[in-house]
Each structure stands twice: as C-alpha cells, then as structure tokens.
Design a protein around this motif. Structure first.
Motif, mmCIF file in Angstrom:
data_model
loop_
_atom_site.group_PDB
_atom_site.id
_atom_site.type_symbol
_atom_site.label_atom_id
_atom_site.label_comp_id
_atom_site.label_asym_id
_atom_site.label_seq_id
_atom_site.Cartn_x
_atom_site.Cartn_y
_atom_site.Cartn_z
ATOM 1 N N SER A 240 0.966 -1.280 -0.100
ATOM 2 C CA SER A 240 -0.017 0.045 -0.087
ATOM 3 C C SER A 240 0.720 1.336 0.100
ATOM 4 O O SER A 240 0.759 2.298 -0.795
ATOM 5 C CB SER A 240 -0.871 -0.148 1.199
ATOM 6 N N ASP A 241 1.909 1.219 0.947
ATOM 7 C CA ASP A 241 2.740 2.397 0.973
ATOM 8 C C ASP A 241 3.470 2.826 -0.471
ATOM 9 O O ASP A 241 3.685 3.767 -0.810
ATOM 10 C CB ASP A 241 3.787 2.312 2.063
ATOM 11 N N VAL A 242 4.147 1.551 -0.991
ATOM 12 C CA VAL A 242 4.676 1.650 -2.289
ATOM 13 C C VAL A 242 3.575 2.259 -3.436
ATOM 14 O O VAL A 242 4.092 3.238 -4.307
ATOM 15 C CB VAL A 242 5.424 0.600 -2.707
ATOM 16 N N PHE A 243 2.516 1.933 -3.503
ATOM 17 C CA PHE A 243 1.527 2.120 -4.453
ATOM 18 C C PHE A 243 1.399 3.567 -4.192
ATOM 19 O O PHE A 243 1.106 4.249 -5.202
ATOM 20 C CB PHE A 243 0.068 1.184 -4.258
ATOM 21 N N GLU A 244 1.032 4.128 -2.890
ATOM 22 C CA GLU A 244 0.594 5.452 -2.600
ATOM 23 C C GLU A 244 1.939 6.408 -3.210
ATOM 24 O O GLU A 244 1.780 7.458 -3.807
ATOM 25 C CB GLU A 244 0.372 5.644 -1.533
ATOM 26 N N GLU A 245 3.113 5.836 -2.920
ATOM 27 C CA GLU A 245 4.458 6.428 -3.453
ATOM 28 C C GLU A 245 4.304 6.890 -5.018
ATOM 29 O O GLU A 245 4.641 7.670 -5.543
ATOM 30 C CB GLU A 245 5.724 5.817 -2.865
ATOM 31 N N GLU A 246 4.153 5.632 -5.658
ATOM 32 C CA GLU A 246 4.032 5.513 -6.966
ATOM 33 C C GLU A 246 2.975 6.352 -7.676
ATOM 34 O O GLU A 246 3.127 7.230 -8.528
ATOM 35 C CB GLU A 246 3.951 4.435 -7.527
ATOM 36 N N ALA A 247 1.693 6.379 -7.030
ATOM 37 C CA ALA A 247 0.593 7.089 -7.529
ATOM 38 C C ALA A 247 0.851 8.680 -7.360
ATOM 39 O O ALA A 247 0.646 9.437 -8.259
ATOM 40 C CB ALA A 247 -0.624 6.813 -6.674
ATOM 41 N N GLU A 248 1.352 9.146 -6.288
ATOM 42 C CA GLU A 248 1.607 10.419 -6.078
ATOM 43 C C GLU A 248 2.662 11.312 -6.976
ATOM 44 O O GLU A 248 2.589 12.135 -7.499
ATOM 45 C CB GLU A 248 1.960 10.563 -4.634
ATOM 46 N N LYS A 249 3.688 10.121 -7.411
ATOM 47 C CA LYS A 249 4.758 10.697 -8.264
ATOM 48 C C LYS A 249 4.060 10.698 -9.778
ATOM 49 O O LYS A 249 4.367 11.520 -10.489
ATOM 50 C CB LYS A 249 5.825 9.790 -8.273
ATOM 51 N N ILE A 250 3.473 9.756 -10.125
ATOM 52 C CA ILE A 250 2.636 9.909 -11.397
ATOM 53 C C ILE A 250 1.763 10.890 -11.495
ATOM 54 O O ILE A 250 1.681 11.516 -12.608
ATOM 55 C CB ILE A 250 1.848 8.463 -11.803
ATOM 56 N N GLU A 251 1.079 11.297 -10.642
ATOM 57 C CA GLU A 251 0.036 12.297 -10.672
ATOM 58 C C GLU A 251 0.723 13.530 -10.622
ATOM 59 O O GLU A 251 0.360 14.563 -11.514
ATOM 60 C CB GLU A 251 -1.034 12.462 -9.419
ATOM 61 N N GLN A 252 1.909 13.626 -10.008
ATOM 62 C CA GLN A 252 2.710 14.825 -9.989
ATOM 63 C C GLN A 252 3.479 15.188 -11.464
ATOM 64 O O GLN A 252 3.407 16.345 -11.896
ATOM 65 C CB GLN A 252 3.699 15.060 -8.836
#
Length: 515
Positions: free
Chosen positions: A41-53
């Motif tokens: 979950s933590d890695v998914f959120e980290e990736e998602a935030e980067k992609i959205e940014q």
C-alpha cells in the motif's frame, strides 16, 4: 526516515501485541501478512503520487493497474484499513482477496492467513481488539522506498525491510526449535553455502526445498553486495511442500524487493513442479537444505519415475537423503553445480546408499551416467541447525569440474571452527572465509584439508568420511627405545642406592629389617 534498528524494534513490537493472544507458531504468518499489506500500500501510494505529480492525471495515477508493479485496489489500501473499527478480520480477508485478484503474481501468497479465524484469534470482540492494535501499530510504520535508509550510506535502501524480515525469521525459527528448521536455515550457514557456489549474472538458480526462501534471497544479496552485479539478471526458482511455508517464502522474497522468482507448491520428490514441456527444468546452481533421513512416501513409484531421477540407485525407504540429492543432480545443466547440507551418514553408510555414492563418483558410461561429480566434502560443527544438534556436512557436486580438479575430491574438516552459543553454535565470518578460501585454492592444509584422488577413495570402498582423509590428531613422537631403557636402568640403580641408605638409617635406630 527509518533505519534497520528502528524497523526491527517496530516488528518486535508487533510480536509483543500478539504475545499471549495467539500461539507463538502463528506470529510470523500474521506479522508478515500485515507487513506485506502495509508495504504494498505504501509503495503504491508513493508511485501514484509521483505519477500524478508528473502527469497531472489523478485517474491514471490511482486507478490504472498498468502504471504500477503491484496495483492496490481501494479495498486493500491502508487508508481504508486504518479506519476499520469492527468486523476487522472479515474486512482484512476482503482486502487480501481484492489484492490477489488485482495481481496474479500475488495469488495464494496470503492464503495461509485467515484474519477472521476464531480458532486462532478468539471471538469477535477480542479479534477486533487484537487486529485493531496491529493496524494502529503498522500505521505508524512508513514503508515507502524513500523512508527506508541504509545507515552505512545514508541512502534509500528498500532491502533493509528484507534484512528486518531476516531478523524476525531468525527469532521465530530459534523460538520454534526443531520446528523452526522446517522453514529457515541459519543465515551464516546459508551464507557459507552461497559463497561456495558463487552465483553470477544470468544464472538460473533453484532451491527444491526452499522453506522461507533464504537461500534464494542470499544468492541475490551475494551477487549485489559482494560482486557488484545486477540481481535482476538472476532467475530464481523453488519448490516447497508446506502450504503456509510456501506462502511465507513468496512474502519474504517480495519484502526483500525481489520480483523475478517462481516458487511452486508441492512435494519435490513425489510431484516435481518445476517442469517444462514434460521435462525437469535445468539450472546452473541448485542449493538446498533438505530434511534429513526422511521416510520416503510413494517409494514404490521411484523405480519407475517418469523423470528418471533415480538412475544412480534406489535409496532405502527410511532415508531420503540420496533421493533429494539425485533429484538435484537430475536438474543440473551440463555446467551445473550443486551445494547441499547433509548428515554425515550420507558420507559413509553402506547398502544402497553406498552404491549410489560409488556411481556418483565413478559414473557409468554404458548407462550414460556422468561420474566424477563429487568435488568437495566439508565437515561442520555440531548444533549449527535448528533441527538437530549433530554435526553436519556440505557436499559440493559439479558437472563440469576444472581440469585440475578432475579425478580428485577436496575434504575440509571445519568442525572445530565455530563460536559456541547457549542453545546453538554459530559460524563466524572468519570461519566462512577460511572454508571458502580453501575451496577456491583446492589444496592440502595440515589438519584442515586434503585433496584425495579417486584411486584412494576407491581403495576405501567409496567411503567419504572426512576423518579418513584429514588427519587432525597430533602425531605421536618417535621413541628411542635404547635411550629410554638406559634411563630405566639408571632409575633402578638410584632406587637401589636409596633403599640401601634407608636401611642403614633404620639399623642405626635399632630396627631389624626382614628382607
């Protein structure tokens, strides 16, 4: 930022929450289950935030599975799990199912964990209380890649999570005693075996009795840390019979940030699962710590094994050691090498095992059986494993010996090199260095190692008992019989003189002596 020491303390805290609530043998399943859920979950959120940014596309970042190595659906995201207050076990089971449905690679990995199991986690009220405490505990643990720091370099190092897992597994295996050996081999023994085999980039590596996956993980560590290679260029394979341990192995490997692996479930001897187009897969390296002296089930099928694994001979039904060894030999490619931990009886027992040993050494051209496979026999100290206190040995078999090693076997007696512990002995770094250096040089060393020809082994009826070839006792000094006899006569003369003097003193005192 979290360091290895802080991470270990956090994981230890999770064990404290479970202590007294469930059986200690189940700790590892629940802790590793929570750890995997939180990590993904933590890695998914980290990736998602980067992609959205980077893209400005919220939908793409948070709801497109192809953008993530592992896609975490909303039902399994920690932001949702953290809000649970009731029916927590049921909701966690739903999260697991959703996670596996979205990621075929994860299918079955968490199958052994039932967060809603009354038999293990008591009634609904107590179950919600225990699981709620664990959720709160893991909520304070940030497992994003950017938060995992190597204390030596100060840089982000996701593998420190894997190192913390090793810490936990060592503890659980030690606490479980003999049962701990079913899923874990002590790290220093694993390190020795992997350093002897020295895996390189591009290799296919297999552990057919892989337990929690420690040997495969150590191969990656060895290539990355010791040789500076790219572990992505290793292909890892394994098989494990116990369903829960099979799931634990995959969880453990994932938590070490390793993704190229294929671990099958099932009994290696009865149903080898690493098969391609009806034939056994072949590997560059096979490494294993199989169960000692295991009774062979389905033995009646061995003689007609469809994979022809037991061509060197049928082992006795009460000892499966040479069944595992022959399976591993059958999965070596033409340049393959094998490292296996065995009891010393494998080296010298007679009967069917003696015949198998002879054929591994001699081969049989008429039956197209390759021989001269045994390269090195290493004797280790007692009480190094969780499963037994007996001394153990390592066999290195090689299908492509170097020219200077052909027709010869190196024997190493390292049984006196270890650190004694209260409940278990341990290999030290310099013990491992000594063994590995001796293996690499392949030379005699007084009281420690001997290179022995097949001719000499043949004269000893193919007995590989290390003490036959490595003499560790001090030689008796040569005795000069003439000189010793002269000393004896001198002593007898001195005694006679002393006796005469004593008798004279006694007579002077008026005592008559009867001689």
């Amino acid at each position: 930022m979290i360091t290895l020491g802080e991470l270990e303390a956090k994981l230890w805290g999770a064990a404290d929450i479970l202590r007294g609530a469930i059986d200690s043998s189940d700790y590892k399943n629940y802790i590793f289950g929570f750890l995997l859920l939180k990590r993904l979950s933590d890695v998914f959120e980290e990736e998602a935030e980067k992609i959205e940014q980077e893209t400005g596309d919220h939908e793409l970042a948070w709801n497109e599975p192809d953008e993530h190595r592992f896609f975490v659906p909303e039902a399994a995201r920690w932001s949702r799990l953290r809000s649970l207050t009731q029916h927590i076990g049921q909701e966690l089971n739903i999260a697991i199912a959703a996670l596996e449905d979205a990621n075929p690679k994860l299918e079955g990995i968490l199958i052994g964990i039932d967060f809603n199991n009354e038999g293990r986690l008591r009634g609904p009220k107590q179950r919600d209380e225990i699981l709620g405490k664990l959720i709160l505990h893991f909520s304070n643990l940030n497992l994003r890649n950017s938060n995992l720091i190597d204390p030596a370099s100060g840089k982000s190092e996701p593998d420190i999570l894997g190192q913390a897992c090793e810490y936990l597994l060592e503890y659980f295996a030690d606490a479980a005693g003999k049962a701990g050996s079913e899923f874990h081999t002590p790290k220093k023994v694993v390190e020795l075996l992997v350093r002897l085999l020295d895996p390189e980039e591009g290799m296919r590596i297999c552990d057919p009795t892989c337990g929690s996956g420690g040997m495969l993980i150590e191969c990656v560590y060895h290539l990355k840390k010791r040789k500076g290679g790219n572990p992505c260029n290793l292909s890892l394979f394994g098989q494990e019979s116990n369903l829960n341990t099979w799931a634990l192995a995959q969880t453990n490997i994932l938590l070490h940030d390793i993704f190229d692996f294929d671990i099958r479930q099932g009994d290696t001897l009865q149903e080898p699962a690493l098969v391609h187009k009806g034939k056994l897969m072949l590997f560059d390296i096979v490494v294993a710590n199989p169960p000692f002296n295991m009774h062979l089930r389905g033995y009646e099928r061995a003689e007609h094994d469809s994979f022809q694994r037991f061509r060197y001979g049928l082992p006795p039904t009460t000892r499966g050691d040479y069944a595992f060894i022959q399976h591993m030999v059958a999965t070596l490619n033409e340049r393959g090498r094998l490292g296996v931990i065995v009891p010393h009886g494998v080296l010298f027992r007679g009967g069917g095992e003696g015949k198998i040993r002879q054929r591994l050494l001699e081969g049989n051209p008429l039956e197209e059986l390759p021989g001269d496979l045994v390269e090195t026999v290493i004797g280790l100290a007692p009480n190094l494993l969780y499963s037994t206190g007996i001394p153990i040995a390592i066999l290195i078999l090689n299908r492509a010996k170097a020219a200077e090693r052909k027709g010869r076997v190196l024997f190493i007696d390292a049984s006196r090199e270890y650190e004694a512990g209260k409940s278990q002995n341990h290999l030290r770094d310099h013990d491992i260095d000594h063994i590995v250096a001796t293996y690499q040089t392949f030379k005699d060393e007084p009281k420690y190692a001997a290179v022995v020809s097949l001719d000499e082994i043949r004269k000893n009826d193919y007995n590989l008992n290390i003490s036959r070839y490595v003499v560790t006792t001090e030689p008796e000094p040569e005795v000069d019989l003439v000189a010793e006899l002269r000393k004896l006569r001198d002593l007898e003369k001195q005694r006679s003189q002393a006796e005469q003097e004593m008798n004279e003193y006694l007579r002077a005192l008026g005592l008559e002596l009867e001689i």
